[in-house]
Write a protein that holds these residues in place. Structure first.
Motif, short mmCIF file in Angstrom:
data_model
loop_
_atom_site.label_atom_id
_atom_site.label_comp_id
_atom_site.label_asym_id
_atom_site.label_seq_id
_atom_site.Cartn_x
_atom_site.Cartn_y
_atom_site.Cartn_z
N TYR A 111 0.81 -1.21 0.00
CA TYR A 111 0.00 0.00 0.00
C TYR A 111 0.84 1.26 0.00
N ASN A 143 -0.98 -3.48 9.05
CA ASN A 143 -2.40 -3.31 8.72
C ASN A 143 -2.86 -1.87 8.88
N ASP A 144 -2.11 -1.10 9.66
CA ASP A 144 -2.51 0.29 9.89
C ASP A 144 -2.12 1.20 8.73
N LYS A 146 -2.79 1.13 5.51
CA LYS A 146 -3.89 1.51 4.63
C LYS A 146 -4.81 2.52 5.32
N LYS A 147 -5.09 2.25 6.59
CA LYS A 147 -5.95 3.14 7.37
C LYS A 147 -5.33 4.54 7.40
N PHE A 148 -4.04 4.57 7.68
CA PHE A 148 -3.33 5.84 7.77
C PHE A 148 -3.41 6.60 6.45
N ASN A 150 -5.63 6.29 4.11
CA ASN A 150 -7.00 6.75 3.89
C ASN A 150 -7.25 8.07 4.60
N THR A 151 -6.84 8.12 5.88
CA THR A 151 -7.04 9.36 6.64
C THR A 151 -6.25 10.49 6.00
N TYR A 152 -5.01 10.17 5.60
CA TYR A 152 -4.14 11.19 5.02
C TYR A 152 -4.77 11.81 3.78
N ASN A 223 -8.64 2.57 -2.73
CA ASN A 223 -9.62 1.63 -2.19
C ASN A 223 -10.29 0.80 -3.26
#
Lengths: 611, 264
Positions: A111, A143-144, A146-148, A150-152, A223
């Motif tokens: 990612y 795993n974090d 992708k989350k990071f 997305n937020t960014y 995504n």
């Protein structure tokens, strides 16, 4: 440049009461090509396996980027290996072999690679990408990531801001008038249709923003289904291109030749973007011709990738040709470590001299296409990628030199020394004052005159300038200045005109002038007579010698010397012409006529050769 | 190679005389009504085929498949780890260790089956009294056929290049995932041959079900035995052919599934 990437401290390894490595200390710079050279059983492979994490050690520490890694298992180290037997997975095809690390590793770095690629594609500047990359590196759980991301992207997306704003507005809609809302939104986007209803207006606004919002577009791409596989595909294709095996994706591993398997093994390792690439005698399974061409390719690959390579070999020619630094080992102890020429010219002990001495290393000039001059004679060579008049050094292995009769031989010499070992005679021959090493099956006598001959494919050429430049590139804080080559072995830089040993540039060509700090000599008693005169700005004691910064015509030079000087003192500096190195500068920075002349010179050389 | 072609001839004769001909004879027998294996007074008849309608035969085949399935299942479950740990251990004489692990198999198989029966029926082991149950039959089948599972897996694992596991670790893949992605796909062929080698005898054997099952558990093997004991070659041949067909079908299905499943 010059930053230490890996430090091995006091490493000791004992196996079955046998000392494999003892008191092993080594530090390796970023972007360096280091070779461990030594006979089999000298501990070089063990050392490599310790770095990779396959072997433990009894004592010592292993620091990667300043972090202790000796307790980490191999899969947690950002280090990849190219194995001697390649170790490609036989059940997978070429593509899946290369993608193996990306798909299954614990870093899940797909990612972040994908996001950075996306940002590059959408034209986001390097600064922001670097900053983001650094932030991602700090995330511990893969795993974090992708989350990071997305937020960014969401935080920077105008679309999301507008949407949030509109949602907030929807809640307060009862209390506000439509025109208020319109006024506010008009500040964000321009809308022609002034008669639109609220709902239409909202849609137009959101559509307009989403069309122009690159962060929103990247978010959608990130995504989207199959994003991960698409990134993997892109990365695999890139690495296949780097090893010149494009279009081999669906090949079965067993259908590849040795050389191709080798390349796939390299691609499989570098696709993971390791900090360090370890190569465990990767060329030993190839035939001679392929081995020689792979050497150049590996060196080129290292230069392109900018990854530190640690290469293990028992072949001294290989080590000499490719490395920035050679570490000569025997019985688990470092015998000598240094630049190839240093080790060749100044071996510290008998072992190094004997081991390195298997090849003859001679300086020469590339006189015309496929011809090269050394030992005052011209020889045919197979190398063709040099420019006429390039300074080169020539390597010829001891075993590749044959003895012939004196009349027909180009080189004639007198036998100085004969040693017998393992059924062979090792002979030193004096050719016009240069020592040439040969080996022979027959007995030869000291004082006899013999003729020497060798064939073109056995003469190995390497550019002297380029090697020196590569060496200097690794040097900490070298003095690099823009200069102009004036022709006739003179160069102008920093308002000075100096002589140099290099002849290969065209008059008027822009060059980088490189001078190593310790090559300067201080002239203290009469500074006015010195070639260079300057004022001392700052001095620092390094523990061994002094770093002295000198201001010369408004530019700063770094000088290293064993004696200190006062700050503010005017000192003179002298430098020998052979210590001024010139490096090539890319075409785009050159004046047009130089670029044209260069191209013409190349074309002429090819044309003449064809005649 | 052609010079040595002659060495294959004995096997061909063997194949024709002892495999091909008997099958032809067996198929021919299914159409004949006769007394024992004697061809005197034999006449053409479909009598045996009429008896196939009996639902108990389907039930027997189904029971056999169930027993064979669970036997294979437990053999894989026990056999793979056993082969794996012995193969990956640092022991010096691994083969000897493996032979010791299957030490009980060194004695006669009938003797072992009877011993299990003694244990199952012993008054000293209350609660272990499983004789006559399906579970007991499966249990004894597993103990009997386990070596056929362990050895092919062990052989494949021994041949597995350990460098591949290192390469996987080196690429950032942890141990267990390396097992799933490298070791298992590369040793699965050993598991497949083990499965076939266990499935065949477990599905057709009769000794275990008869002895341990105390006559309560009847498999297709038991039917075959009793039919041939009654000298009914006509019906016996038909059942034999039927069993062969079913097993061939199961193996074909299995190998089809095997091919479709691509390792990743």
């Amino acid at each position: 440049m010059g930053k230490k990437i890996l430090i091995l401290k006091d490493i000791k390894k004992v196996y079955d009461d046998k000392v494999i490595l003892d008191n092993f200390n080594l530090s390796i710079n970023e972007n360096e090509f280091v070779t461990f050279l030594g006979p089999s059983g000298c501990g070089k492979t063990t050392c490599l396996r310790i770095i990779a994490g396959f072997e433990s050690m009894q004592q010592g520490s292993l620091l990667l980027d300043g972090r202790e890694i000796s307790n980490l298992p191999p899969h947690k180290r950002p280090i990849n290996t190219v194995f001697q037997k390649y170790e490609l997975f036989p059940n997978l095809n070429v593509f899946d072999n290369i993608a193996f690390g990306l798909r299954n590793n614990i870093y899940s770095n797909v990612y972040d690679i994908g996001a950075l690629n996306l940002m590059k594609e959408y034209g986001i500047d390097e600064e922001e990408r670097d900053l983001l990359n650094k932030k991602i590196q700090l995330i511990e759980k893969p795993n974090d990531v992708k989350k990071f991301l997305n937020t960014y992207f969401m935080e920077r997306s105008k679309y999301f801001m507008a949407k949030e704003y509109l949602e907030a507005f929807d809640k307060e809609f009862k209390h506000l008038r439509y025109s208020d809302f319109k006024d506010r939104l008009d500040k964000v986007v321009n809308i022609d249709n002034q008669d639109a209803s609220y709902q239409e207006y909202k849609e137009i606004v959101l559509k307009d923003i989403s069309d122009n919002d690159i962060y929103y577009k990247m978010l959608i791409r990130l995504n989207s289904k199959g994003f991960k596989e698409a990134v993997i595909k892109e990365e695999v294709t890139k690495s296949l291109k780097l090893v010149n095996l494009e279009g081999y994706e669906n090949r079965d591993v067993s259908s590849l030749s040795g050389g191709q398997m080798q390349r796939i093994a390299i691609a499989r390792a570098i696709v993971n973007k390791p900090r360090i690439l370890l190569l465990d005698e990767p060329l030993s399974a190839l035939d001679l011709k392929l081995r020689k061409s792979m050497r150049l390719e590996l060196k080129e690959m290292q230069r392109k990738l900018g990854i530190t390579f640690i290469f293990v070999t028992h072949d001294q020619e290989e080590a000499m040709v490719m490395s920035d630094t050679v570490v000569v080992m025997n019985n688990g102890v470092i015998q000598q470590m240094g630049r190839p020429e240093e080790i060749y010219n100044q071996p510290v002990n008998k072992f190094v001299a004997g081991f390195i001495g298997e090849a003859n290393m001679l300086e020469g000039v590339y006189s015309e296409l496929r011809r090269c001059k050394f030992l005052d004679k011209e020889f045919k060579v197979s190398a063709h990628d040099f420019t006429v008049n390039d300074d080169i050094y020539v390597l010829i292995e001891r075993n590749d030199i044959d003895i012939t009769d004196i009349e027909s031989a180009k080189l004639v010499g007198v036998i100085k020394n004969v040693n017998f070992d393992m059924g062979k005679y090792y002979v030193d021959v004096d050719v016009d004052g240069t020592n040439i090493k040969i080996s022979s099956e027959e007995k030869l006598h000291v004082g006899d005159k013999i003729g020497l001959t060798f064939s073109a494919p056995n003469i190995y050429c390497e550019s002297l300038n380029q090697t020196k430049a590569a060496l200097l590139a690794n040097y900490e804080d070298p003095n690099i200045f823009k200069g102009v080559y004036l022709g006739n072995q003179t160069v102008s830089f920093m308002g000075l005109v100096m002589k140099t040993y290099i002849t290969t540039f065209l008059p008027g060509e822009v060059v980088d002038v490189v001078i190593r700090p310790e090559d300067f000599d201080l002239v203290l008693d009469n500074p006015d007579k010195a070639i260079i005169k300057g004022k001392v700005i700052k001095t620092v004691f390094t523990g061994v010698n002094f770093n002295i910064w000198v201001d010369v015509n408004g530019k700063t030079l770094l000088v290293q010397d064993y004696q200190n000087v006062e700050i503010g003192e005017i000192i003179g500096l002298s430098i020998d012409y052979y210590e001024i190195h010139l490096m090539k500068v890319e075409d785009e920075k050159q004046p047009d006529y130089i670029v044209k002349a260069r191209v013409e010179a190349r074309l002429n050389a090819i044309e003449e050769a064809n005649k | 190679m052609n010079r040595f072609k002659g060495f294959a001839i004995p096997y061909f004769i063997w194949l024709i005389v002892l495999a091909f001909l008997p099958i032809v004879v067996m198929i021919a027998f299914t159409f004949l009504s006769m007394n024992g294996s004697s061809l005197e007074g034999a006449s053409f008849s479909f009598e045996a085929y009429n008896r196939l309608i009996d639902p108990s035969i389907a039930k027997l085949i189904w029971n056999s498949l169930i027993v064979a399935f669970w036997t294979v299942f437990f053999c894989v479950l026990i056999g793979y780890p056993c082969a794996y740990f012995v193969s990956f251990s640092k022991l010096k004489n691994k083969l000897l260790i493996l032979l010791l692990l299957i030490l009980p198999m060194w004695s006669n198989s009938m003797l072992r089956i009877v011993s299990w029966l003694r244990l199952f029926t012993s008054k000293y082991f209350v609660g272990f009294n499983l004789a006559g149950s399906m579970e007991a039959v499966i249990f004894v089948s597993v103990t009997t056929y386990l070596p056929f599972m362990i050895f092919p897996i062990y052989t494949i694992l021994e041949k597995l290049d350990r460098g591949l596991i290192e390469a996987s670790n080196d690429l950032g893949v942890p141990k267990f995932k390396t097992f799933l992605k490298v070791t298992l796909p590369l040793s699965i062929s050993g598991v497949y041959s083990g499965i076939i080698m266990v499935f065949l005898p477990a599905a057709t054997g009769f000794a275990i079900s008869q002895t341990i099952g105390l006559g309560k558990i009847r498999l297709i093997g038991n039917l075959l035995q009793s039919v041939f004991e009654k000298n009914n070659y006509n019906f016996g041949s038909l059942i034999s052919v039927l069993v062969s067909l079913v097993i061939t079908l199961v193996i074909l299905l299995f190998s089809k599934f095997n091919k479709e499943k691509k390792p990743c």
